[in-house]
Write an enzyme that holds these catalytic residues in place. Structure first.
Site, PDB file in Angstrom:
ATOM      1  N   HIS A 160      45.145  29.147  51.377  1.00  0.00           N
ATOM      2  CA  HIS A 160      44.943  30.581  51.134  1.00  0.00           C
ATOM      3  C   HIS A 160      43.687  31.103  51.828  1.00  0.00           C
ATOM      4  O   HIS A 160      43.726  32.100  52.559  1.00  0.00           O
ATOM      5  CB  HIS A 160      44.882  30.805  49.616  1.00  0.00           C
ATOM      6  CG  HIS A 160      44.887  32.225  49.187  1.00  0.00           C
ATOM      7  ND1 HIS A 160      43.737  32.955  49.004  1.00  0.00           N
ATOM      8  CD2 HIS A 160      45.914  33.056  48.870  1.00  0.00           C
ATOM      9  CE1 HIS A 160      44.054  34.173  48.602  1.00  0.00           C
ATOM     10  NE2 HIS A 160      45.369  34.263  48.505  1.00  0.00           N
ATOM     11  N   ASN A 250      49.040  41.392  42.822  1.00  0.00           N
ATOM     12  CA  ASN A 250      50.461  41.354  43.199  1.00  0.00           C
ATOM     13  C   ASN A 250      51.402  41.405  42.000  1.00  0.00           C
ATOM     14  O   ASN A 250      52.465  40.793  42.008  1.00  0.00           O
ATOM     15  CB  ASN A 250      50.736  40.068  43.988  1.00  0.00           C
ATOM     16  CG  ASN A 250      49.792  39.908  45.166  1.00  0.00           C
ATOM     17  OD1 ASN A 250      49.410  40.881  45.802  1.00  0.00           O
ATOM     18  ND2 ASN A 250      49.417  38.666  45.444  1.00  0.00           N
ATOM     19  N   SER A 317      46.351  39.729  48.959  1.00  0.00           N
ATOM     20  CA  SER A 317      45.373  38.782  49.515  1.00  0.00           C
ATOM     21  C   SER A 317      45.316  38.862  51.032  1.00  0.00           C
ATOM     22  O   SER A 317      44.279  38.564  51.634  1.00  0.00           O
ATOM     23  CB  SER A 317      45.744  37.346  49.130  1.00  0.00           C
ATOM     24  OG  SER A 317      45.447  37.094  47.785  1.00  0.00           O
TER      25      SER A 317
END
Ligand code: CA
Ligand code: CA
Ligand code: CA
Length: 447
Positions: A160, A250, A317
């Site tokens: 990530h 989200n 993100s």
């Protein structure tokens, strides 16, 4: 003819067509007055906040200009950079150079071939000697700090954080991804393990980033719980002129999660859109309480992952680092911007509407030009088709060896040019400042 990038102030201006005789003397002049009205202030709505971030307008405003001229889209996997108008900023020489962006995330693969040229290191720290050489409270923190495991291991074992880093400052070369601020430096501050992290780690990471030279902090993380520790750290960052960019979350909620919801006071909250600037279904919305919320690309974003790899990821993100990159571009153009000024510029320059068409009128020989976007500065022949330029004799003793048809120039500049055989140019002058700011030869006029 495109007036974008000329940085005309709002107000009255004149467009002059100057004809020269064969000896190079001015033979005749046509003046067309027009006025520029300031762009409408972006309006806030509860879905997309202030709308899509606009790097060209934001960086231009950061240096007191209106916007930068459009450039050709890069296409391909760089569509996100195109959508936020980053190439327009690069064309002006602003690339994030000298700016440090802290990535508070799962770590960063700082050995990735598309990132390692843009990795921040603590130059005052000697690695591997077991000492805190710079006395900042962290031993051997050359590549940032790991607040999750309380050590100096900031490599990414998840993916990530490395993906986020590539969007911000992937190296501009002939492969992989090009970051929005491709000359900025990435500071890896690991605050998340593969299963998440604590608000204390996040708050500690914010303070570490601020105290060790970060100018921007990207936080592609969040939860649905408020945290007084993070809130206090955000206030600290703002007080030190560090801009914190936070993913909205989200969860398909009607308002951002935490800490993005704190963007009503500090930092910037970011929602996600797709390549067509449609709101991503998963993205938390802005909410009815106005806060510094903008949108950025966050659907199927191509970027770096550990091990010299690449992948497509979706989420707010992925949207936040686009905005962090834009803020880095703004700061590379003007280092003195405060958090509140960045918030103001970013929200005022964001926009979701169509590019405004020209509004013209021929009363009093003025034309009203709506300047919301760079495209709105374009003046084409149709703009002035209903107007009758007036003849201005600059020097009464000049003999007009050649003449051109009054009223025809703006209605049909191509014919006008073809009907004359001598050298011409267009001068654009500000009424308040008669200095010529633009000379256009025949070639330019025909564009
Ligand atoms: Ca240290
Ligand atoms: Ca050391
Ligand atoms: Ca690259």
């Amino acid at each position: 003819m495109n007036l974008a990038g000329l940085n005309l102030a709002s107000g009255n201006h004149s467009l002059w067509a100057v004809a020269y005789d064969k000896a190079g003397a001015v033979s005749n002049v046509v003046e067309q007055k027009f006025s520029l009205v300031p762009p409408p202030t972006s309006t806030y709505n509860s879905t997309s906040g202030y709308g899509l971030i606009n790097a060209a307008a934001a960086v231009a405003k950061a240096i007191g200009q209106n916007t930068f001229a459009d450039v050709t889209n890069l296409g391909g996997n760089d569509w996100g950079a195109d959508l936020v108008k980053a190439p327009e900023v690069w064309a002006k020489g602003y690339t994030g150079k000298g700016i440090v962006v802290a990535v508070l995330d799962t770590g960063v693969d700082y050995n990735h071939t598309d990132l390692k040229g843009n990795i921040w290191t603590n130059s005052r720290e000697i690695i591997g000697n077991g000492k805190d050489d710079d006395g900042n409270g962290f031993v051997d923190d050359v590549y940032g700090w790991n607040f999750h495991d309380k050590n100096n291991k900031t490599l990414d074992t998840h993916g990530h954080g490395t993906h986020v880093a590539g969007t911000i400052a992937g190296v501009r070369n002939n492969f992989g991804v090009t970051g929005i601020a491709y000359d900025a430096k990435i500071m890896s501050v690991k605050v998340l393990g593969n299963e998440g992290g604590s608000s204390l780690s996040v708050a500690g990471g914010i303070r570490y980033a601020v105290n060790n030279g970060a100018n921007v902090i990207n936080m592609s993380l969040g939860s649905n719980s408020p945290s007084s520790d993070i809130l206090a750290a955000l206030q600290y960052a703002s007080s030190k002129g560090v801009i914190v960019v936070m993913a909205a979350g989200n969860d398909r909620l009607t308002l951002p999660g935490f800490p993005a919801r704190y963007a009503d006071k500090w930092g910037i909250a970011v929602g996600a859109v797709d390549r067509n600037n449609n709101m991503a279904s998963f993205s938390n919305r802005a909410g009815s309480n106005p806060l510094a919320y903008v949108t950025a690309p966050g659907v199927s974003i191509y970027s770096t992952i550990p091990g010299n790899g690449y992948s497509f990821m979706s989420g707010t993100s992925m949207a936040a680092p686009h905005v962090a990159g834009v803020v880095a571009l703004m700061l590379s153009a003007n280092r003195s911007l405060s958090d509140s000024r960045v918030r103001e510029i970013v929200t005022q320059s964001a926009f979701n509407g169509q590019n405004s068409a020209f509004v013209t009128n021929n009363a009093l020989s003025t034309s009203t030009v709506n300047t919301k976007t760079s495209l709105a500065y374009s003046i084409n022949q149709n703009t002035f088709s209903s107007t009758t330029p007036k003849i201005v004799n600059l020097k009464t003793d000049l003999n007009a060896v050649y003449s051109f048809k009054e009223g025809n120039m703006f209605a049909n500049p191509i014919n006008w040019l073809q009907s004359t055989s001598f050298y011409q140019k267009i001068q654009l002058e500000s009424a308040a400042n008669p200095q010529t700011i633009l000379n256009l030869d025949k070639k330019h006029l025909l564009q």
